[in-house]
Design a protein around this motif. Structure first.
Motif, short mmCIF file in Angstrom:
data_model
loop_
_atom_site.label_atom_id
_atom_site.label_comp_id
_atom_site.label_asym_id
_atom_site.label_seq_id
_atom_site.Cartn_x
_atom_site.Cartn_y
_atom_site.Cartn_z
N UNK A 426 0.80 -1.24 0.00
CA UNK A 426 0.00 0.00 0.00
C UNK A 426 0.83 1.27 0.00
N UNK A 427 2.16 1.13 0.05
CA UNK A 427 3.02 2.31 -0.05
C UNK A 427 2.75 3.06 -1.35
N UNK A 428 2.29 2.34 -2.38
CA UNK A 428 1.95 3.01 -3.64
C UNK A 428 0.89 4.09 -3.41
N UNK A 429 -0.09 3.77 -2.56
CA UNK A 429 -1.15 4.72 -2.26
C UNK A 429 -0.62 5.91 -1.49
N UNK A 430 0.20 5.64 -0.47
CA UNK A 430 0.73 6.71 0.37
C UNK A 430 1.66 7.64 -0.41
N UNK A 431 2.53 7.05 -1.24
CA UNK A 431 3.45 7.88 -2.04
C UNK A 431 2.67 8.77 -2.99
N UNK A 432 1.62 8.22 -3.58
CA UNK A 432 0.79 9.00 -4.48
C UNK A 432 0.24 10.23 -3.77
N UNK A 433 -0.26 10.02 -2.53
CA UNK A 433 -0.81 11.14 -1.76
C UNK A 433 0.27 12.16 -1.41
N UNK A 434 1.46 11.67 -1.05
CA UNK A 434 2.55 12.57 -0.68
C UNK A 434 2.99 13.43 -1.87
N UNK A 435 2.88 12.88 -3.06
CA UNK A 435 3.26 13.63 -4.26
C UNK A 435 2.12 14.56 -4.70
N UNK A 436 0.89 14.04 -4.65
CA UNK A 436 -0.25 14.77 -5.21
C UNK A 436 -0.65 15.97 -4.35
N UNK A 437 -0.57 15.87 -3.03
CA UNK A 437 -1.00 16.97 -2.17
C UNK A 437 -0.17 18.24 -2.42
N UNK A 500 0.21 -1.52 -9.34
CA UNK A 500 0.43 -0.09 -9.14
C UNK A 500 -0.75 0.76 -9.61
N UNK A 501 -1.36 0.51 -10.79
CA UNK A 501 -2.48 1.38 -11.23
C UNK A 501 -3.63 1.44 -10.24
N UNK A 502 -4.04 0.28 -9.69
CA UNK A 502 -5.18 0.30 -8.78
C UNK A 502 -4.84 1.02 -7.47
N UNK A 503 -3.61 0.84 -6.99
CA UNK A 503 -3.20 1.55 -5.78
C UNK A 503 -3.10 3.06 -6.05
N UNK A 507 -5.57 5.82 -4.39
CA UNK A 507 -4.92 6.88 -3.62
C UNK A 507 -5.31 8.26 -4.09
N UNK A 508 -5.40 8.43 -5.41
CA UNK A 508 -5.82 9.72 -5.97
C UNK A 508 -7.26 10.03 -5.57
N UNK A 509 -8.11 9.02 -5.62
CA UNK A 509 -9.50 9.21 -5.21
C UNK A 509 -9.59 9.64 -3.75
N UNK A 510 -8.73 9.05 -2.92
CA UNK A 510 -8.74 9.39 -1.50
C UNK A 510 -8.26 10.82 -1.27
N UNK A 511 -7.24 11.25 -2.02
CA UNK A 511 -6.71 12.61 -1.86
C UNK A 511 -7.82 13.63 -2.10
N UNK A 512 -8.52 13.48 -3.20
CA UNK A 512 -9.56 14.46 -3.53
C UNK A 512 -10.75 14.37 -2.58
N UNK A 513 -11.21 13.16 -2.32
CA UNK A 513 -12.42 13.01 -1.51
C UNK A 513 -12.17 13.33 -0.05
N UNK A 514 -11.08 12.80 0.51
CA UNK A 514 -10.82 12.95 1.94
C UNK A 514 -10.60 14.41 2.31
N UNK A 515 -9.76 15.11 1.57
CA UNK A 515 -9.51 16.52 1.88
C UNK A 515 -10.78 17.34 1.64
N UNK A 516 -11.52 17.01 0.59
CA UNK A 516 -12.79 17.69 0.35
C UNK A 516 -13.76 17.49 1.51
N UNK A 517 -13.79 16.28 2.07
CA UNK A 517 -14.65 16.02 3.21
C UNK A 517 -14.20 16.80 4.44
#
Length: 643
Positions: A426-437, A500-503, A507-517
């Motif tokens: 799941x580091x793929x998800x976390x790294x995505x968030x660290x880069x995308x934010x 990697x694509x699904x993670x 992760x991208x979906x979580x970045x947008x939705x979680x911060x929006x929430x």
């Protein structure tokens, strides 16, 4: 001066008049310039000093650790936020270190089947996040956010200690499995482990609804500069969550794999203890909101009072006068007044005075204030948005269960000798968030701001919509990759990087939705419901986990069970791709429902789902103290001021 009218002008007697010769001698000499015969304070100097002091004081009701109105120059803002962000990194490290390892621990150490272990972990995660409602209630009603975080952090740490003991004492685990079937764990062993997990879940429930809200409390909404910083805080807070997750699912998982379960749980336990110390270190820097009493009691009072007046035949129209206290602050301790809105008029009946001569105006079971009614309206108003975003949590629950199970039977080699632990995928998800934010905060927001005119680039509802849309493709990608893996001649030879694509997408979906929430539920909450509103969106994660468990059970029962169905003990003979397609369909339908809900949504400020202009309805409270005037500032936003 009438105490009930705090906006009346004070008399000149409150100012310090020039001293006479006799009075000058009695005055403290420290206030006298050596080169002056008689230093005096003029009215203008006093007004200037008082005005300068008031400009540095917060206007949102927060106090410092001494209980006085907080000073912006000494408390809050980015002086206090780093303590909260670092605390969140340490706490999330501990949580994710346990969460990603627990399925493996239950299977290999407690000898549970894979489907049962997966459902037990999702149930535990679900309980942890649903318990946020309890934590929010205690914070708002009794302890306040800071004390609630500290108290439940200690409970959390106690659970971590017990979990470490469970992993290190042989008598608390079944014997090593040497042949099938393995000897199952005894009831005593299982009870000890579940007791430890229960304390961790309870601790999480107390901490999570308070920590983000406590961080947002460090920024004064009446200060335009601090408002901008508050939204940046939400992004960096999410960054902290993923930094903790990154450390938990890489270093901690690797430590567990190399040093064993005792070390794998002991180090996160130490991190949890450190998080308490880090949070306490900022004691003098924080701004605090005082507890405001039970929000659920106030909700129930509005419902009872409105039903009583409805039975009496009372009707409410736009010209109906509603009751409100004639003081600057509302009747709810520490909460600002709210203006009347036109939605849910039935609840307005709770604020109608059926008998103006009645002596029981303080009985809130019979008569409520406009602010109390609007508090319940604000809570009801966000429920459709809350319900229409749960599906993402249902999908995200697969990251710590079936996504990791897929990774465990794929080629995880990185180079010639290093093997990536399955729990670290799941580091793929976390790294995505660290880069995308940072990219979103520093690049996308300024670009989108120019296009949309909104100060955050996208509204909170739009951000959530983007996240829900991306989640559809995340599960579709998971289904396609699993179909390819299952039909491959040698599935175990496939590289784990196919996942990697699904993670990345989830992760991208979580970045947008979680911060929006985070933004949405904080902004739409009233002063007295901030913690409970934060708990609402966090409870989505818990409910999503429980729905995942229910869906797994339904799929098992309808497709042939763990021996012949879609979800079996062995993934290579399962049809996990079919399960992912079901989730893809759920996400697609949910997205359409969300679009409808977001389009129809009108916030407590009267703004629609796509709008950004504040427009509050008039409320006639009677008399000089109850007149609401609308003032439009130079930015076009309409503000309401009660005189």
């Amino acid at each position: 001066m009438d105490k009930n009218f705090p906006f009346q002008q004070q008399s000149n007697e409150s100012y310090i008049e020039p001293f006479s010769d006799g009075a000058r001698e009695q005055h403290d000499k420290s206030f006298i310039e050596p080169s002056m015969d008689g230093f005096v304070f003029s009215k203008q100097q006093s007004v200037k000093e008082e005005g300068s002091l008031s400009e540095t004081l917060v206007k949102n009701g927060c106090v410092n650790f001494r209980g006085r109105i907080a000073d912006k120059q000494k408390t809050g803002g980015w002086k206090a936020s780093p303590f909260i962000i670092v605390n969140e990194v340490a706490e999330r490290l501990a949580f994710f270190a346990v969460a990603v390892n627990m399925v493996a621990y239950l299977v290999f150490e407690m000898h549970q089947s894979l489907p049962n272990a997966a459902t037990h972990v999702t149930d535990w995660i679900g309980a942890a996040y649903v318990l946020t409602i309890l934590g929010a209630f205690i914070a708002d009603a009794y302890l306040g956010r800071f004390l609630t975080i500290i108290t439940f952090s200690c409970i959390y740490a106690a659970g971590m200690v017990l979990l470490t003991i469970s992993a290190s004492v042989d008598s608390l685990r079944p014997p090593l499995c040497t042949k099938r079937p393995c000897i199952p764990a005894t009831d005593r062993q299982t009870a000890f482990l579940y007791g430890a997990l229960g304390l961790i879940a309870l601790g999480t429930g107390g901490i999570k609804p308070c920590v983000s809200t406590f961080g947002a409390d460090q920024f004064d909404e009446a200060d335009e500069k601090e408002v901008v910083k508050k939204y940046s805080f939400f992004n960096w807070f999410f960054f902290a969550i993923n930094m903790g997750a990154l450390l938990g699912i890489t270093l901690m998982v690797y430590l567990q794999q190399e040093k064993g379960w005792t070390w794998g749980f002991a180090v996160p336990t130490a991190a949890m203890c450190c998080s308490v110390v880090i949070l306490a270190a900022g004691l003098t820097k924080y701004r605090y909101k005082k507890p405001m009493g039970s929000v659920f009691t106030r909700f129930l009072q509005v419902i009872v009072a409105s039903v009583r007046n409805h039975v009496k035949g009372i009707r409410v129209g736009r010209e109906t006068e509603l009751y409100e206290v004639r003081t600057r602050e509302s009747d709810i301790v520490g909460a600002r007044k709210l203006s009347r809105t036109t939605q849910y008029r039935f609840l307005d009946k709770a604020a109608v005075m059926s008998d103006p001569e009645a002596s029981n105006i303080k009985n809130r079971w019979s008569l409520c204030t406009v602010t109390q009614v609007e508090e319940l309206k604000s809570f009801i108003r966000v429920l459709p948005v809350w319900a229409s975003t749960i599906a993402l949590s249902l999908s995200f629950a697969q990251v710590s269960t079936f996504f990791i199970s897929q990774a465990s039977i794929m080629d995880r080699k990185l180079g010639s000798s290093f093997v990536i632990p399955a729990g670290s995928i799941p580091v793929f998800t976390a790294i995505n968030a660290l880069i995308l934010v940072p990219i979103y905060e520093k690049i996308m927001v300024p670009l989108l701001r120019k296009k949309t005119g909104h100060r955050r680039g996208l509204t909170s509802l739009q951000r959530m919509g983007v996240g829900l849309f991306v989640s559809i493709f995340a599960l579709a990608s998971a289904a396609l990759v699993e179909h390819m893996r299952r039909n491959h001649s040698n599935p175990t030879s496939l590289s784990v990087f196919w996942l990697f694509p699904q993670f990345f997408l989830i992760g991208s979906a979580e970045v947008f939705t979680y911060v929006g929430q985070l933004e949405f539920f904080y902004d739409e909450a009233t002063d007295g419901t901030r913690s409970i509103s934060s708990a609402m969106f966090l409870s989505e994660i818990g409910i999503g986990s429980w729905l995942s468990t229910a869906l797994v059970k339904i799929v098992e029962g309808t497709t042939g069970g763990v021996e012949d169905g879609w979800l079996r003990n062995t993934l290579n003979t399962s049809r996990l791709d079919y399960f992912y397609w079901v989730l893809t369909g759920v996400n697609a339908v949910n997205f359409l429902v969300y679009l409808l809900v977001a389009t129809l949504y009108k916030g407590r400020d009267g703004a629609s789902g796509s709008g950004s202009v504040r427009d509050e309805s008039m409320v006639d409270l009677g008399g000089a103290a109850g007149r609401v005037n609308k003032l439009q500032d130079d930015k076009g936003e309409i503000q309401s001021t009660v005189f």
